[in-house]
Scaffold this motif. Structure first.
Motif, short mmCIF file in Angstrom:
data_model
loop_
_atom_site.label_atom_id
_atom_site.label_comp_id
_atom_site.label_asym_id
_atom_site.label_seq_id
_atom_site.Cartn_x
_atom_site.Cartn_y
_atom_site.Cartn_z
N ASN A 221 0.82 -1.21 0.00
CA ASN A 221 0.00 0.00 0.00
C ASN A 221 0.85 1.26 0.00
N GLY A 222 2.00 1.21 0.68
CA GLY A 222 2.86 2.38 0.76
C GLY A 222 3.50 2.76 -0.56
N LEU A 223 3.63 1.81 -1.50
CA LEU A 223 4.23 2.09 -2.81
C LEU A 223 3.22 2.09 -3.94
N ALA A 224 1.97 1.83 -3.64
CA ALA A 224 0.95 1.77 -4.69
C ALA A 224 0.90 3.10 -5.44
N GLY A 225 0.97 3.03 -6.75
CA GLY A 225 0.95 4.22 -7.58
C GLY A 225 2.31 4.83 -7.82
N SER A 454 11.35 6.83 -6.67
CA SER A 454 10.04 6.37 -6.23
C SER A 454 9.65 6.86 -4.84
N ARG A 455 10.63 7.33 -4.04
CA ARG A 455 10.37 7.74 -2.66
C ARG A 455 11.12 9.02 -2.36
N VAL A 456 10.71 9.67 -1.27
CA VAL A 456 11.49 10.76 -0.71
C VAL A 456 11.75 10.45 0.76
N VAL A 465 11.08 11.02 7.90
CA VAL A 465 9.83 10.60 7.28
C VAL A 465 10.12 10.10 5.87
N VAL A 466 9.47 9.00 5.48
CA VAL A 466 9.56 8.50 4.12
C VAL A 466 8.17 8.51 3.50
N ALA A 467 8.08 8.97 2.25
CA ALA A 467 6.80 8.98 1.54
C ALA A 467 7.04 8.50 0.11
N SER A 468 5.98 8.04 -0.53
CA SER A 468 6.08 7.58 -1.91
C SER A 468 5.76 8.73 -2.87
N VAL A 469 6.37 8.68 -4.05
CA VAL A 469 6.19 9.71 -5.08
C VAL A 469 5.23 9.15 -6.13
N VAL A 470 4.03 9.70 -6.17
CA VAL A 470 2.99 9.21 -7.07
C VAL A 470 2.74 10.26 -8.15
N ARG A 471 2.93 9.86 -9.39
CA ARG A 471 2.79 10.77 -10.53
C ARG A 471 1.52 10.46 -11.32
N SER A 472 0.93 11.49 -11.88
CA SER A 472 -0.19 11.28 -12.80
C SER A 472 0.36 10.63 -14.08
N SER A 482 1.36 8.42 1.60
CA SER A 482 1.70 7.45 2.65
C SER A 482 2.95 7.85 3.43
N PRO A 483 3.02 9.08 3.96
CA PRO A 483 4.19 9.44 4.76
C PRO A 483 4.23 8.64 6.04
N ARG A 484 5.41 8.15 6.39
CA ARG A 484 5.58 7.34 7.59
C ARG A 484 6.81 7.82 8.36
N ILE A 485 6.60 8.09 9.62
CA ILE A 485 7.70 8.52 10.48
C ILE A 485 8.48 7.27 10.90
#
Length: 583
Positions: A221-225, A454-456, A465-472, A482-485
């Protein structure tokens, strides 16, 4: 993932924990580390609990038994009353708590007046949760789970109202579950992206099938998209099994109409995902014939190195900013061009992964900075991005071998995440990134885009914090989701961060006891580096695959290769230097 899929993943661990009783009935059981004796020993049946256990001990042993997912947690169900054994339907995840936890009786006001009933609370420190997608989600929320027990006709205390989730200690989770990187691809390139997941570790013979089940179910779920899955339409034609000649047979269906290039990417996904759980050759079939014509079996060494797009070239030694100029980490000399000659008052900088581009943040007057982007060694134009502060830029990888990057990221004034893209006419223009969820954590003081894009990794409010990079579809809009501490109860006052690998981060902090640490991208693992020779406060840190870590403290630059290493002076150390590898 449906419940039956999770049960398939959990079926097969044949292990039993030895349980023991307590002589007295205390009002509270003191926190204690849970031993791991006998975990993994095969058994033919689940033993009944020891007789005479008090309610606190019943609940404690119930939690201990949760390390055994065999037969839908039969070992845990043994501590439930007969009706509860049939009715208990915990959710599809696991709540992971620290090894030291306590079981306490409920306050008198909450207690039942029935002497044959007791309410016990499990208290502990939350580590995180294993979701239904088998990915770890960190958390530091306190654990206070009520469990109701009742004396049974045979005189034994049994649970009549069990928790709605499985509770498991961190050590038992580590022993019972195996970490596997499952691989996907960046959305517009062949940069391969690992997705950390956890599968039941025993029996080992079932690991390949469990990993394939995860791979075919798609990204977590954290990487979806944020990633592309060439295997999105694939299913297994039959079970993953061992062939008579020792190969591991993976029979796929649903992919016959895909292009050769897509099939080669599928090979990389399967072989790379399985390499941590088997040493066998992988025989990949599509509807009974070889997935890639001309090659039946595959070893990891026969799969192209798709990490090349996201790894700095070996001939690029890295750079450092010092005294408002940029110097080489390899020679210590100023680099060619105005950034090395002192024409810019450099505050921070970033070199592209391929080395041919440079982004510079320069002081442009009182409370004002400017961003320059262009070719390495040239006079670079200023981007139209007014700001009082900009974080050190971070480059997105190129979309193909031999090309240049078309995008870099920074954060303006601590609250505007910006990607700067190269237009067809060559100009660099800023575009806002939707970072609403991320900004809720706190003001941003650092951002590093992963080298696969794919992430920052972000420093927000001093936390990592890590979050996924979702592009149109057309990349016209980008959202951080999905930012996660990571390690929220441990990592604080983070000063700098960089990507050691695609699934591992390195951080510098203001902590005297742990100035430098290594963190898995999901936050489950944290390893502190030696503090020997470092002199706080830490200033900066940089890392890259296959490179020594370079840390900057109050005296200069230091290097180390692994957690146990003592920090050594960098050969070109300079006070006030801030190092950075390409990316």
């Amino acid at each position: 993932m449906r419940r039956r899929r999770l049960r398939a993943l959990l079926a097969g661990l044949t292990a039993v924990l030895t349980v023991s009783g307590c002589a007295a009935i205390p009002s509270e059981s003191q926190p204690q580390a849970i031993p791991r004796e006998n975990l993994g020993q095969p058994t033919q049946e689940i033993p009944e609990p020891a007789r005479g256990l008090d309610p606190l001990s019943v609940v404690r042993e119930f939690v201990r038994a949760s390390a055994q997912p065999t037969s839908d947690y039969a070992a845990s169900r043994a501590y439930l009353a007969a009706n509860a054994r049939e009715e208990w339907q915990p959710d599809q995840g696991l709540t992971i708590i620290e090894d030291e936890f306590s079981t306490v009786y409920a306050p008198d006001d909450d207690e039942s007046t029935d002497s044959d009933e007791q309410l016990v609370t499990v208290r502990g420190t939350n580590v995180g949760r294993l979701g239904a997608d088998s990915a770890f989600i960190p958390s530091d929320e306190p654990v206070g789970v009520p469990v109701r027990l009742r004396m049974q006709p045979d005189g034994q205390w049994r649970i009549v109202d069990a928790p709605g989730t499985i509770l498991i200690t961190e050590s038992d989770f580590t022993d019972s579950y195996f970490r596997v990187p499952v691989y996907f691809f960046a959305p517009d390139s062949t940069a391969i992206v690992p997705d950390l997941r956890y599968v039941v570790a025993r029996p080992q013979s079932g690991l390949p099938a469990r990993v394939m089940d995860l791979l075919l179910s798609g990204p977590s779920n954290g990487l979806a998209g944020a990633v592309r899955n060439p295997l999105a339409d694939a299913t297994l034609d039959s079970n993953v099994t061992g062939a008579n000649d020792g190969a591991l047979l993976v029979p796929l269906t649903g992919v016959d109409g895909e292009s050769l290039q897509e099939k080669q990417l599928m090979v990389a996904q399967v072989v790379r995902s399985l390499q941590t759980v088997t040493t066998s050759r992988i025989r990949l079939l599509s509807d009974g014939t070889s997935l890639v014509p001309g090659q039946h079996d595959w070893l990891p060494s026969e799969v192209p190195a798709y990490e090349a797009l996201s790894s700095p070239k070996s001939e690029l030694p890295g750079l450092m900013t010092v005294d408002s100029r940029i110097r080489s980490l390899g020679s210590g000399a100023p680099i060619a061009g105005p950034a090395g000659a002192g024409a810019y008052e450099v505050e921070s900088a970033a070199q592209s992964i391929t080395g041919g581009q440079l982004a510079v943040v320069e002081s442009a007057g009182p409370r004002r900075v400017a961003l320059r982007v262009g070719d390495y060694g040239r006079d670079n134009p200023v981007v139209d991005l007014p700001a009082q502060t900009l974080t050190r830029p971070s480059w997105r990888p190129p979309t193909s071998a031999g090309s240049q990057s078309n995008e870099l990221w920074t954060v303006a004034d601590g609250e505007r995440v910006v990607r700067v893209s190269r237009a067809p006419d060559g100009r660099w223009t800023p575009q806002a990134v939707n970072a609403t969820d991320l900004l809720a954590v706190g003001r941003i003081s650092g951002l590093r885009l992963s080298r696969d894009g794919s992430r920052v990794a972000v420093i927000a409010g001093g936390q990592l914090v890590v979050a996924s990079v979702v592009r149109s579809a057309d990349s016209a809009s980008v959202t951080l989701r999905s930012p996660r501490i990571l390690q929220p109860g441990t990592l604080a006052d983070v000063v700098d961060v960089d990507w050691l690998s695609q699934d591992t981060l390195i951080v510098a902090t203001n902590s005297d006891s742990m100035p430098v640490a290594r963190v898995s991208v999901d936050g489950l693992r944290l390893d502190g580096y030696s503090s020997a020779n470092l002199t706080p406060p830490m200033q900066a840190i940089t890392a890259a695959p296959g490179r020594p870590i370079v840390a900057a403290d109050s005296t200069g630059l230091w290097t180390a290769n692994d957690v146990g290493d003592v920090w050594r002076p960098h050969s070109h150390t300079l006070a006030g230097a801030e190092p950075f590898y390409p990316g």
